[in-house]
Design an enzyme around this catalytic site. Structure first.
Site, PDB file in Angstrom:
ATOM      1  N   LYS A  21       0.848  -1.195   0.000  1.00 17.86           N
ATOM      2  CA  LYS A  21       0.000   0.000   0.000  1.00 17.86           C
ATOM      3  C   LYS A  21       0.882   1.243   0.000  1.00 17.86           C
ATOM      4  O   LYS A  21       1.892   1.287   0.729  1.00 17.86           O
ATOM      5  CB  LYS A  21      -0.874  -0.059   1.261  1.00 17.86           C
ATOM      6  CG  LYS A  21      -1.940   0.993   1.392  1.00 17.86           C
ATOM      7  CD  LYS A  21      -2.736   0.729   2.671  1.00 17.86           C
ATOM      8  CE  LYS A  21      -3.922   1.662   2.833  1.00 17.86           C
ATOM      9  NZ  LYS A  21      -4.691   1.374   4.073  1.00 17.86           N
ATOM     10  N   SER A  62      -9.439   0.975   3.052  1.00 15.47           N
ATOM     11  CA  SER A  62      -8.650   1.882   2.241  1.00 15.47           C
ATOM     12  C   SER A  62      -7.548   1.184   1.445  1.00 15.47           C
ATOM     13  O   SER A  62      -6.988   1.790   0.549  1.00 15.47           O
ATOM     14  CB  SER A  62      -8.025   2.947   3.145  1.00 15.47           C
ATOM     15  OG  SER A  62      -7.121   2.365   4.071  1.00 15.47           O
ATOM     16  N   SER A  90      -9.451  -1.561   7.048  1.00 16.73           N
ATOM     17  CA  SER A  90      -8.895  -1.263   5.726  1.00 16.73           C
ATOM     18  C   SER A  90      -8.135  -2.409   5.073  1.00 16.73           C
ATOM     19  O   SER A  90      -7.826  -2.334   3.889  1.00 16.73           O
ATOM     20  CB  SER A  90      -7.972  -0.040   5.814  1.00 16.73           C
ATOM     21  OG  SER A  90      -8.726   1.117   6.057  1.00 16.73           O
TER      22      SER A  90
END
Lengths: 490, 61
Positions: free
Chosen positions: A93, A167, A191
């Protein structure tokens, strides 16, 4: 690397190699049936074919990954193995620092941010022999609610008109679509688990303090936790074993010994006491197909020898609002200067979320912190009686992307959008306990459904063991999205 | 408590130097009213019986 006999090599033709999973690929590399260069090339070709539409990646480290793969191949030829992930391509990420590689946190504000050093988790994966393939898309600053993504709209590989979850959106897409061997996400309020559920991947949120957060852009200090998003539970166990452990650069990491999570996978589900959280399974927000799939999974675990019963945690429905009051008010404080000086560089969904949080009275935030303590006590009390808690990861499958971009029309609309869904994943975050999302079925429309298992602090082995037993029985993680060359499902 | 109106949000945001543009105030009013309702509901809980420690310190370091 000397070529092994032709009949022993694994073909790159078809999807089998791309979807084999990190543990299996690592074994194939050791057996010299696949080379690191073949593996990296396989994923680069798939990224070129499919990621134009899926938009899992913000940055692709093409040249460096190929050079590292060639080096790994040369080392393997000499029998010099770096570690259990020798030659395995991974992606992280873009909230997580990578030395010399753009790290945006999904925001235009950080479009030129190139860290000088790796985060601890990236450093540990590289030390284990893994190769950085790229950086993955996310909602801005890992907050969720982004309307216009500065690095492209991420799309669900099972249906590109649907949300991949947030996310850690790109981490879920890349794991599920076979765009790299394994990924890392960061889970503050769900997330990692939400993209895993929406994309049909495995996502593990470790115990708070189990994994170092050094080099990760923070969302909420007391809940942020980095975890793996993978194709299989075994891969999640493998990755966790490498990234977990004390780090002097994150003083809130635990000094507890890191178990052999892969060895624990053989534990099965027999004898486990599992409590089904009635408020989440039977709740009005939970769609019928989700409820049915989760009940089926509970019956499946009972069939494997677990003792399963419904339990009530009446404070759970408060979790979403409590979480957002704490997380967002902290984020509003962190972003205060940028909001004042560079407001127009934020996505307007993020900006509205931060400004809203900046207006919540401090006394209300304090009461949310007190309510958090009550929720945590209730979760821990349930875990004192049960080895695991079971619930849907989300009340619904991946919603249409268009449903996120419409303006908020009332306070009821705001509460439903922002608090309701989050009450499914935030109880584990508020309590600081580990939780996994593992696929447990598909809707009639072909979208994945996620099963959530929540465990005691530092009992990741129990979660992984039960999830692995369920995965072996259900066989759902063998299913792959049928991607078109344009990047979406056929 | 009465719901906050967009004009209330504009005044509060201005006093705190928080940026608003376009139709931000209307949407932020909905979001903020949702928060205030949800957090007011916490008053029914026995909040006086707990302290707000957020982590399991006994297992850390």
């Amino acid at each position: 690397m000397a070529d092994p006999p032709r009949e022993n090599r694994v073909s790159r033709a078809g999807d089998d190699l791309a979807f084999a999973g990190a543990a299996r690929q690592a074994a194939l590399i050791r057996e010299k049936r696949v080379s690191p260069v073949e593996l990296v090339t396989t994923y680069l070709e798939r990224i070129d074919r499919f990621d134009g539409r899926l938009r899992a990646f913000i940055t692709i480290c093409r040249e460096n990954a190929l050079a590292e793969a060639a080096r790994a191949e040369a080392e393997a030829a000499k029998g010099a193995w770096r570690g259990p992930l020798h030659g395995i391509p991974f992606a992280v990420k873009d909230q997580v620092d990578t030395a010399g590689v753009l790290t945006t946190s999904g925001s235009a504000l950080l479009r030129a941010n190139v860290p000088g050093a790796d985060s601890t988790v990236v450093e540990r994966l590289k030390s284990a022999g893994a190769i950085l393939l790229g950086k993955l898309n996310l909602t801005e600053f890992a907050l969720g609610g982004t309307i216009r993504f500065p690095y492209g709209q991420p799309r669900n590989p099972w249906n590109p008109e649907h949300d991949p979850g947030s996310s850690s959106s790109g981490s879920g897409i890349a794991a599920a679509a076979g765009l790299c061997s394994m990924t890392l996400g960061e889970d503050t309020g769900g997330s990692v688990r939400s993209p895993a559920s929406y994309c049909g991947a495995v996502g593990l949120r470790p115990t708070w303090g189990r994994v170092s957060r050094h080099g990760c852009f923070p969302a909420a200090w007391s809940m942020d936790q980095i975890g793996p998003l993978t194709r299989t539970v075994e891969d999640a166990a493998l990755v966790l074993g490498i990234i977990a452990g004390y780090d002097p650069r994150d003083p809130l990491t635990s000094r507890s010994a890191v178990p052999d999570y892969r060895a624990a996978l053989t534990g099965g589900a027999k004898g486990l006491r599992i409590g089904i959280i009635a408020e989440l399974v039977a709740g009005a927000d939970t769609q019928a197909e989700v409820r049915s799939a989760v009940r089926d999974a509970a019956r499946g675990l009972a069939g494997l020898g677990a003792s399963v019963e419904d339990i009530s945690l009446p404070l759970i429905p408060f979790s979403g609002a409590v979480f957002m009051a704490l997380c967002d008010s902290e984020a509003a404080g962190r972003h205060k200067r940028w909001l004042s000086e560079r407001a127009d560089e934020y996505d307007h969904g993020t900006r509205r979320r931060l400004v809203t949080a900046g207006l919540i009275p401090a006394a209300a935030v304090h009461r949310a912190a007190l309510a958090r303590a009550l929720i945590r006590e209730q979760v821990l009390a349930a875990l004192a009686k049960h080895d695991l808690l079971l619930a849907p990861t989300s009340p619904h499958p991946a919603p249409a992307i268009a449903s996120h971009t419409a303006p908020v029309t009332s306070k009821e609309d705001a509460a439903a959008r922002f608090f309701g869904r989050r009450s499914y994943t935030t109880p584990a975050s508020l309590a600081g306990v580990p939780a996994i999302s593992v696929p447990c079925g598909f809707t009639a429309g072909g979208l994945p459904i996620g099963l959530q298992l929540i465990g005691r602090p530092f009992a990741e082995s129990t979660i992984l063991s039960a999830a692995h037993a369920w995965e072996e029985t259900a066989g759902i993680t063998n299913r792959r999205p049928a991607l078109s060359a344009a990047g979406g499902a056929l | 408590m009465a719901d906050l109106a967009p004009e209330d949000v504009r005044r509060l945001a201005a006093s705190l130097s928080l940026p608003l543009t376009g139709d931000d105030a209307a949407e932020i009013a909905h979001r903020l009213n949702a928060f205030l309702d949800a957090l007011a509901a916490l008053d029914a809980l026995p909040l006086e019986q707990v302290e707000p420690w957020p982590t399991r310190h006994e297992r850390i370091a």
